[in-house]
Design a protein around this motif. Structure first.
Motif, PDB file in Angstrom:
ATOM      1  N   GLU A  13       0.843  -1.207   0.000  1.00  0.00           N
ATOM      2  CA  GLU A  13       0.000   0.000   0.000  1.00  0.00           C
ATOM      3  C   GLU A  13       0.879   1.258   0.000  1.00  0.00           C
ATOM      4  O   GLU A  13       0.612   2.212  -0.753  1.00  0.00           O
ATOM      5  N   GLN A  14       1.914   1.256   0.827  1.00  0.00           N
ATOM      6  CA  GLN A  14       2.826   2.407   0.853  1.00  0.00           C
ATOM      7  C   GLN A  14       3.514   2.561  -0.499  1.00  0.00           C
ATOM      8  O   GLN A  14       3.664   3.675  -1.007  1.00  0.00           O
ATOM      9  N   PHE A  15       3.916   1.432  -1.072  1.00  0.00           N
ATOM     10  CA  PHE A  15       4.586   1.458  -2.374  1.00  0.00           C
ATOM     11  C   PHE A  15       3.655   2.018  -3.451  1.00  0.00           C
ATOM     12  O   PHE A  15       4.056   2.877  -4.243  1.00  0.00           O
ATOM     13  N   ALA A  16       2.411   1.537  -3.475  1.00  0.00           N
ATOM     14  CA  ALA A  16       1.454   2.019  -4.481  1.00  0.00           C
ATOM     15  C   ALA A  16       1.240   3.521  -4.336  1.00  0.00           C
ATOM     16  O   ALA A  16       1.092   4.237  -5.338  1.00  0.00           O
ATOM     17  N   GLY A  17       1.254   4.012  -3.083  1.00  0.00           N
ATOM     18  CA  GLY A  17       1.114   5.440  -2.858  1.00  0.00           C
ATOM     19  C   GLY A  17       2.277   6.215  -3.466  1.00  0.00           C
ATOM     20  O   GLY A  17       2.092   7.277  -4.069  1.00  0.00           O
ATOM     21  N   GLU A  18       3.487   5.670  -3.332  1.00  0.00           N
ATOM     22  CA  GLU A  18       4.667   6.325  -3.910  1.00  0.00           C
ATOM     23  C   GLU A  18       4.604   6.302  -5.438  1.00  0.00           C
ATOM     24  O   GLU A  18       4.963   7.284  -6.095  1.00  0.00           O
ATOM     25  N   VAL A  19       4.156   5.188  -5.997  1.00  0.00           N
ATOM     26  CA  VAL A  19       4.044   5.084  -7.461  1.00  0.00           C
ATOM     27  C   VAL A  19       3.031   6.108  -7.975  1.00  0.00           C
ATOM     28  O   VAL A  19       3.252   6.776  -8.988  1.00  0.00           O
ATOM     29  N   ARG A  20       1.938   6.242  -7.247  1.00  0.00           N
ATOM     30  CA  ARG A  20       0.876   7.151  -7.687  1.00  0.00           C
ATOM     31  C   ARG A  20       1.350   8.613  -7.688  1.00  0.00           C
ATOM     32  O   ARG A  20       0.871   9.423  -8.481  1.00  0.00           O
ATOM     33  N   LYS A  21       2.287   8.934  -6.804  1.00  0.00           N
ATOM     34  CA  LYS A  21       2.797  10.318  -6.736  1.00  0.00           C
ATOM     35  C   LYS A  21       3.639  10.684  -7.949  1.00  0.00           C
ATOM     36  O   LYS A  21       3.877  11.852  -8.209  1.00  0.00           O
ATOM     37  N   ASN A  22       4.142   9.671  -8.654  1.00  0.00           N
ATOM     38  CA  ASN A  22       5.091   9.913  -9.743  1.00  0.00           C
ATOM     39  C   ASN A  22       4.381   9.861 -11.102  1.00  0.00           C
ATOM     40  O   ASN A  22       4.002   8.780 -11.552  1.00  0.00           O
ATOM     41  N   PRO A  23       4.201  10.981 -11.758  1.00  0.00           N
ATOM     42  CA  PRO A  23       3.473  10.982 -13.038  1.00  0.00           C
ATOM     43  C   PRO A  23       4.166  10.155 -14.122  1.00  0.00           C
ATOM     44  O   PRO A  23       3.506   9.673 -15.048  1.00  0.00           O
ATOM     45  N   ASP A  24       5.476   9.957 -13.988  1.00  0.00           N
ATOM     46  CA  ASP A  24       6.195   9.142 -14.979  1.00  0.00           C
ATOM     47  C   ASP A  24       5.758   7.677 -14.924  1.00  0.00           C
ATOM     48  O   ASP A  24       6.013   6.915 -15.857  1.00  0.00           O
ATOM     49  N   LEU A  25       5.131   7.270 -13.823  1.00  0.00           N
ATOM     50  CA  LEU A  25       4.744   5.864 -13.647  1.00  0.00           C
ATOM     51  C   LEU A  25       3.236   5.660 -13.833  1.00  0.00           C
ATOM     52  O   LEU A  25       2.696   4.615 -13.474  1.00  0.00           O
ATOM     53  N   ALA A  26       2.587   6.655 -14.405  1.00  0.00           N
ATOM     54  CA  ALA A  26       1.124   6.601 -14.513  1.00  0.00           C
ATOM     55  C   ALA A  26       0.638   5.437 -15.377  1.00  0.00           C
ATOM     56  O   ALA A  26      -0.476   4.947 -15.189  1.00  0.00           O
ATOM     57  N   ASP A  27       1.481   4.994 -16.326  1.00  0.00           N
ATOM     58  CA  ASP A  27       1.046   3.941 -17.245  1.00  0.00           C
ATOM     59  C   ASP A  27       1.385   2.529 -16.767  1.00  0.00           C
ATOM     60  O   ASP A  27       1.073   1.551 -17.438  1.00  0.00           O
ATOM     61  N   VAL A  28       2.049   2.435 -15.625  1.00  0.00           N
ATOM     62  CA  VAL A  28       2.428   1.107 -15.124  1.00  0.00           C
ATOM     63  C   VAL A  28       1.176   0.381 -14.620  1.00  0.00           C
ATOM     64  O   VAL A  28       0.398   0.944 -13.847  1.00  0.00           O
ATOM     65  N   ALA A  29       0.984  -0.866 -15.073  1.00  0.00           N
ATOM     66  CA  ALA A  29      -0.164  -1.662 -14.608  1.00  0.00           C
ATOM     67  C   ALA A  29       0.184  -2.300 -13.269  1.00  0.00           C
ATOM     68  O   ALA A  29       1.115  -3.096 -13.171  1.00  0.00           O
ATOM     69  N   LEU A  30      -0.568  -1.915 -12.247  1.00  0.00           N
ATOM     70  CA  LEU A  30      -0.313  -2.402 -10.883  1.00  0.00           C
ATOM     71  C   LEU A  30      -1.312  -3.522 -10.585  1.00  0.00           C
ATOM     72  O   LEU A  30      -2.518  -3.300 -10.579  1.00  0.00           O
ATOM     73  N   VAL A  31      -0.786  -4.716 -10.330  1.00  0.00           N
ATOM     74  CA  VAL A  31      -1.649  -5.873 -10.076  1.00  0.00           C
ATOM     75  C   VAL A  31      -1.332  -6.429  -8.689  1.00  0.00           C
ATOM     76  O   VAL A  31      -0.179  -6.755  -8.397  1.00  0.00           O
ATOM     77  N   VAL A  32      -2.332  -6.517  -7.846  1.00  0.00           N
ATOM     78  CA  VAL A  32      -2.144  -7.029  -6.493  1.00  0.00           C
ATOM     79  C   VAL A  32      -2.177  -8.556  -6.530  1.00  0.00           C
ATOM     80  O   VAL A  32      -3.141  -9.157  -7.004  1.00  0.00           O
ATOM     81  N   VAL A  33      -1.103  -9.174  -6.045  1.00  0.00           N
ATOM     82  CA  VAL A  33      -1.032 -10.642  -5.918  1.00  0.00           C
ATOM     83  C   VAL A  33      -0.719 -10.912  -4.460  1.00  0.00           C
ATOM     84  O   VAL A  33       0.433 -10.812  -4.026  1.00  0.00           O
ATOM     85  N   SER A  34      -1.741 -11.220  -3.679  1.00  0.00           N
ATOM     86  CA  SER A  34      -1.560 -11.188  -2.230  1.00  0.00           C
ATOM     87  C   SER A  34      -2.562 -12.082  -1.524  1.00  0.00           C
ATOM     88  O   SER A  34      -3.586 -12.457  -2.093  1.00  0.00           O
ATOM     89  N   THR A  35      -2.266 -12.380  -0.257  1.00  0.00           N
ATOM     90  CA  THR A  35      -3.241 -13.068   0.594  1.00  0.00           C
ATOM     91  C   THR A  35      -4.269 -12.090   1.140  1.00  0.00           C
ATOM     92  O   THR A  35      -5.215 -12.495   1.801  1.00  0.00           O
TER      93      THR A  35
END
Lengths: 156, 127
Positions: free
Chosen positions: B65-87
């Motif tokens: 969750e913290q990582f996704a928040g950091e990714v979201r802050k960076n406009p250069d990473l807006a096109d990265v597909a984020l897929v949750v694979v978790s318990t």
């Protein structure tokens, strides 16, 4: 809306373990008997969860069981598995995945529980209460799982 | 497929198992990256172009969750597909992950075929 919390019985716990072993590692096992004379576990892990109630899962596995699971996950022969590194890692991943299944079973899809991080422990605490337990047996050996939850403590 | 994929999970053995599935999806070995937590994943993103991140949530140091928040802050990473694979089963946390840009999720335990289908679907949509 607060969901009703369901207790877990040993049979249900075993089915969760069997399902995750098959899905995650393609390891096929059977539910064993509590009083059977299986090999003595050598590696142990636990994971805690919190939310509407607090609880713990404890896992105890033999080297043979962990070698089988780790070899399947890594795609190597069981004798090539580094038990200290890969066996412990496999046991923690089983604890983590089983923890997710257990908290989901407690309340269903609208789960309010949070899982802690799985930890390898030196040995189980013999004084710890267990409300449900199971043993599953794969080709490599047995895995024992215990579940303890304050909900079950209150009901007892 | 010419996609770069980052696997973020604190379990080395699970990263290895996921890597096998990613290779089955047709991704070359040298296009697959790994990180053991969110902080390591951010370090990978500083140096490599990544198309898809397969992200665990429950990790030490920096969780998903913290990582996704950091990714979201960076406009250069807006096109990265984020897929949750978790318990992760906590509905509130999964909703927060979707709000942070997770496009899909797969709950452990999963069958390798489930992950394979998900990767092919998302990578096909990106290309």
């Amino acid at each position: 809306m607060t969901q009703p919390i369901h207790a877990i019985e040993g049979g249900a716990l075993a089915r969760m373990v069997l399902d995750l072993l098959e899905r995650t590692a393609m390891v096929f096992a059977d539910e064993g008997s509590d009083d059977a004379d299986y090999a003595v576990p050598t590696r142990f892990a636990r994971i805690e969860y919190s939310g509407p109630t607090r609880g713990t899962l404890t896992l105890a596995a033999t080297d043979g069981f962990l070698a089988e699971v780790a070899s399947s996950l890594l795609g190597v022969e069981p004798e090539d598995v580094d038990l200290k590194r890969d066996g412990d890692d496999a046991l923690q991943e089983i604890a983590n995945t089983l923890g997710g299944s257990v908290v989901l079973a407690l309340t269903g899809e609208h789960c309010e529980y949070s899982l802690g991080l799985p930890q390898v422990v030196a040995a189980p605490d013999a004084s710890e209460t267990v409300h449900a337990a199971c043993v599953v047996v794969a080709e490599g050996g047995p895995l024992r799982v215990g579940w303890c939850d304050e909900l079950a403590s209150q009901a007892a | 497929m010419s996609c770069n994929i980052l696997i973020v999970d604190d379990s080395r053995i699970l990263r290895s198992a996921i890597r096998k599935v990613v290779r089955c999806a047709g991704i070359d070995e040298d296009r697959i990256y790994e990180a053991g937590d969110g902080r390591q994943a951010l370090a990978v993103l500083e140096h490599e172009w990544i198309d898809m991140i397969l992200l665990d949530i429950n990790m030490p140091v920096m969780d998903g969750e913290q990582f996704a928040g950091e990714v979201r802050k960076n406009p250069d990473l807006a096109d990265v597909a984020l897929v949750v694979v978790s318990t992760e089963a906590n509905e509130g946390r999964l909703q927060r992950m979707r709000a942070l840009g997770a496009v899909d999720s797969l709950r452990k335990p999963f069958q390798p075929e489930d992950l394979l289908r998900l990767i092919v679907k998302l990578m096909g949509a990106k290309q």
